[in-house]
Motif scaffolding. Structure first.
Motif, PDB file in Angstrom:
ATOM      1  N   GLU A  90      31.599  33.236  33.667  1.00 51.83           N
ATOM      2  CA  GLU A  90      32.111  32.668  34.924  1.00 51.83           C
ATOM      3  C   GLU A  90      32.232  33.737  36.005  1.00 51.83           C
ATOM      4  OE1 GLU A  90      34.000  30.429  31.441  1.00 51.83           O
ATOM      5  OE2 GLU A  90      33.668  32.530  31.962  1.00 51.83           O
ATOM      6  N   ILE A  91      32.500  34.976  35.599  1.00 48.50           N
ATOM      7  CA  ILE A  91      32.635  36.067  36.568  1.00 48.50           C
ATOM      8  C   ILE A  91      31.249  36.434  37.115  1.00 48.50           C
ATOM      9  CG2 ILE A  91      33.420  38.441  36.921  1.00 48.50           C
ATOM     10  CD1 ILE A  91      35.621  36.179  36.358  1.00 48.50           C
ATOM     11  N   ALA A  92      30.266  36.536  36.225  1.00 46.39           N
ATOM     12  CA  ALA A  92      28.898  36.822  36.680  1.00 46.39           C
ATOM     13  C   ALA A  92      28.402  35.712  37.607  1.00 46.39           C
ATOM     14  CB  ALA A  92      27.970  36.983  35.478  1.00 46.39           C
TER      15      ALA A  92
ATOM     16  N   ASP B  33      39.900  30.769  42.548  1.00 44.26           N
ATOM     17  CA  ASP B  33      39.269  30.494  41.250  1.00 44.26           C
ATOM     18  C   ASP B  33      40.163  31.019  40.125  1.00 44.26           C
ATOM     19  OD1 ASP B  33      37.680  30.846  38.840  1.00 44.26           O
ATOM     20  OD2 ASP B  33      35.900  30.596  40.089  1.00 44.26           O
ATOM     21  N   PRO B  34      40.728  30.125  39.297  1.00 45.08           N
ATOM     22  CA  PRO B  34      41.649  30.566  38.235  1.00 45.08           C
ATOM     23  C   PRO B  34      41.010  31.532  37.245  1.00 45.08           C
ATOM     24  CG  PRO B  34      41.633  28.156  38.416  1.00 45.08           C
ATOM     25  CD  PRO B  34      40.578  28.676  39.333  1.00 45.08           C
ATOM     26  N   LYS B  35      39.727  31.373  36.943  1.00 45.17           N
ATOM     27  CA  LYS B  35      39.068  32.264  35.979  1.00 45.17           C
ATOM     28  C   LYS B  35      38.911  33.657  36.573  1.00 45.17           C
ATOM     29  CE  LYS B  35      37.267  32.167  31.838  1.00 45.17           C
ATOM     30  NZ  LYS B  35      37.933  31.696  30.644  1.00 45.17           N
TER      31      LYS B  35
ATOM     32  N   ARG C 190      34.610  48.124  26.807  1.00 45.24           N
ATOM     33  CA  ARG C 190      34.192  47.027  25.924  1.00 45.24           C
ATOM     34  C   ARG C 190      34.132  45.708  26.695  1.00 45.24           C
ATOM     35  NH1 ARG C 190      37.314  49.795  22.232  1.00 45.24           N
ATOM     36  NH2 ARG C 190      39.126  48.449  22.545  1.00 45.24           N
ATOM     37  N   HIS C 191      35.118  45.467  27.560  1.00 49.00           N
ATOM     38  CA  HIS C 191      35.105  44.241  28.365  1.00 49.00           C
ATOM     39  C   HIS C 191      33.869  44.166  29.252  1.00 49.00           C
ATOM     40  CE1 HIS C 191      38.870  42.237  27.446  1.00 49.00           C
ATOM     41  NE2 HIS C 191      39.501  43.390  27.510  1.00 49.00           N
ATOM     42  N   HIS C 192      33.342  45.322  29.647  1.00 50.90           N
ATOM     43  CA  HIS C 192      32.203  45.334  30.550  1.00 50.90           C
ATOM     44  C   HIS C 192      30.862  45.358  29.823  1.00 50.90           C
ATOM     45  CE1 HIS C 192      35.310  45.922  33.511  1.00 50.90           C
ATOM     46  NE2 HIS C 192      34.407  45.545  34.409  1.00 50.90           N
ATOM     47  N   GLN C 193      30.871  45.387  28.503  1.00 53.29           N
ATOM     48  CA  GLN C 193      29.610  45.266  27.773  1.00 53.29           C
ATOM     49  C   GLN C 193      29.033  43.864  27.962  1.00 53.29           C
ATOM     50  OE1 GLN C 193      27.980  47.876  26.290  1.00 53.29           O
ATOM     51  NE2 GLN C 193      29.633  48.908  27.384  1.00 53.29           N
ATOM     52  N   ARG C 194      29.921  42.887  28.106  1.00 51.56           N
ATOM     53  CA  ARG C 194      29.507  41.500  28.350  1.00 51.56           C
ATOM     54  C   ARG C 194      30.654  40.819  29.084  1.00 51.56           C
ATOM     55  NH1 ARG C 194      25.163  38.547  29.132  1.00 51.56           N
ATOM     56  NH2 ARG C 194      25.268  36.498  28.216  1.00 51.56           N
TER      57      ARG C 194
ATOM     58  N   TRP D 228      40.583  37.126  35.215  1.00 50.29           N
ATOM     59  CA  TRP D 228      39.793  38.337  34.968  1.00 50.29           C
ATOM     60  C   TRP D 228      40.404  39.523  35.712  1.00 50.29           C
ATOM     61  CZ3 TRP D 228      36.089  40.301  31.921  1.00 50.29           C
ATOM     62  CH2 TRP D 228      35.409  41.449  32.350  1.00 50.29           C
ATOM     63  N   GLU D 229      40.727  39.314  36.983  1.00 52.20           N
ATOM     64  CA  GLU D 229      41.294  40.401  37.782  1.00 52.20           C
ATOM     65  C   GLU D 229      42.646  40.852  37.229  1.00 52.20           C
ATOM     66  OE1 GLU D 229      39.851  42.251  39.979  1.00 52.20           O
ATOM     67  OE2 GLU D 229      38.024  41.055  39.971  1.00 52.20           O
ATOM     68  N   GLU D 230      43.439  39.905  36.772  1.00 54.64           N
ATOM     69  CA  GLU D 230      44.726  40.261  36.171  1.00 54.64           C
ATOM     70  C   GLU D 230      44.511  41.084  34.898  1.00 54.64           C
ATOM     71  OE1 GLU D 230      48.390  37.921  34.087  1.00 54.64           O
ATOM     72  OE2 GLU D 230      47.606  37.072  35.962  1.00 54.64           O
ATOM     73  N   LEU D 231      43.566  40.674  34.074  1.00 50.02           N
ATOM     74  CA  LEU D 231      43.243  41.425  32.867  1.00 50.02           C
ATOM     75  C   LEU D 231      42.757  42.825  33.220  1.00 50.02           C
ATOM     76  CD1 LEU D 231      42.729  41.691  29.807  1.00 50.02           C
ATOM     77  CD2 LEU D 231      40.482  40.618  30.211  1.00 50.02           C
ATOM     78  N   MET D 232      41.855  42.931  34.192  1.00 49.59           N
ATOM     79  CA  MET D 232      41.302  44.240  34.567  1.00 49.59           C
ATOM     80  C   MET D 232      42.372  45.171  35.121  1.00 49.59           C
ATOM     81  SD  MET D 232      38.214  44.269  33.603  1.00 49.59           S
ATOM     82  CE  MET D 232      38.749  43.229  32.242  1.00 49.59           C
ATOM     83  N   TRP D 233      43.366  44.616  35.808  1.00 49.65           N
ATOM     84  CA  TRP D 233      44.406  45.454  36.405  1.00 49.65           C
ATOM     85  C   TRP D 233      45.254  46.148  35.341  1.00 49.65           C
ATOM     86  CZ3 TRP D 233      44.106  47.939  40.505  1.00 49.65           C
ATOM     87  CH2 TRP D 233      45.215  48.491  41.144  1.00 49.65           C
ATOM     88  N   ARG D 234      45.191  45.657  34.090  1.00 47.76           N
ATOM     89  CA  ARG D 234      45.880  46.350  32.985  1.00 47.76           C
ATOM     90  C   ARG D 234      45.298  47.742  32.788  1.00 47.76           C
ATOM     91  NH1 ARG D 234      44.686  43.843  27.900  1.00 47.76           N
ATOM     92  NH2 ARG D 234      45.882  45.591  27.102  1.00 47.76           N
ATOM     93  N   PHE D 235      44.035  47.927  33.151  1.00 49.15           N
ATOM     94  CA  PHE D 235      43.323  49.175  32.913  1.00 49.15           C
ATOM     95  C   PHE D 235      43.152  50.008  34.180  1.00 49.15           C
ATOM     96  CE2 PHE D 235      41.532  45.634  30.432  1.00 49.15           C
ATOM     97  CZ  PHE D 235      41.941  46.016  29.155  1.00 49.15           C
TER      98      PHE D 235
END
Length: 114
Positions: free
Chosen positions: A29-31, A74-76, A21-25, A80-87
């Motif tokens: 800032e990451i893009a 880059d804090p954003k 779901r996170h990768h649907q959009r 994002w990377e911290e959030l992704m590492w949950r998965f």
């Protein structure tokens, strides 16, 4: 240049669904960050818990070390990377401290002679 990388996901169907779901959009800032670093295309494929990323880069702009430094500052991107590492989970072959690791191409139809 095309680079193919691998990473695993944690073996939890709910987490995998949330990751997708996170990768649907992704966050804009990451893009933007990826494009500024010379990434011209990126696709992620999944089979079970194994993921494969195909990344296309403009070699006149892209520098992996510079991208890593820009990501770290880059804090954003860090959020994002911290959030992704949950998965995410490292593959059994991933060196300590790394996430996505390059895969080795073992076949290229274009290199075959008729």
């Amino acid at each position: 240049m095309r680079t193919v990388l691998a990473l695993d996901l944690k073996d939890d169907p709910a987490l995998i669904a949330e990751y997708e779901r996170h990768h649907q959009r992704i966050w804009p800032e990451i893009a933007d960050h990826l494009r500024r670093q010379g990434v011209t295309g990126m696709e992620i494929y999944r089979l079970g818990t194994r993921m494969m990323m195909v990344m296309e880069t403009d070699d006149s702009v892209f520098d992996a070390a510079a991208m890593a430094a820009a990501s770290e500052s880059d804090p954003k991107v860090r959020a994002w990377e911290e959030l992704m590492w949950r998965f995410q989970a490292p593959t059994p072959w991933t060196p300590a401290g790394q996430k996505w690791v390059p895969m080795t191409r073992i076949f290229d139809l274009g290199a075959q002679e008729d």
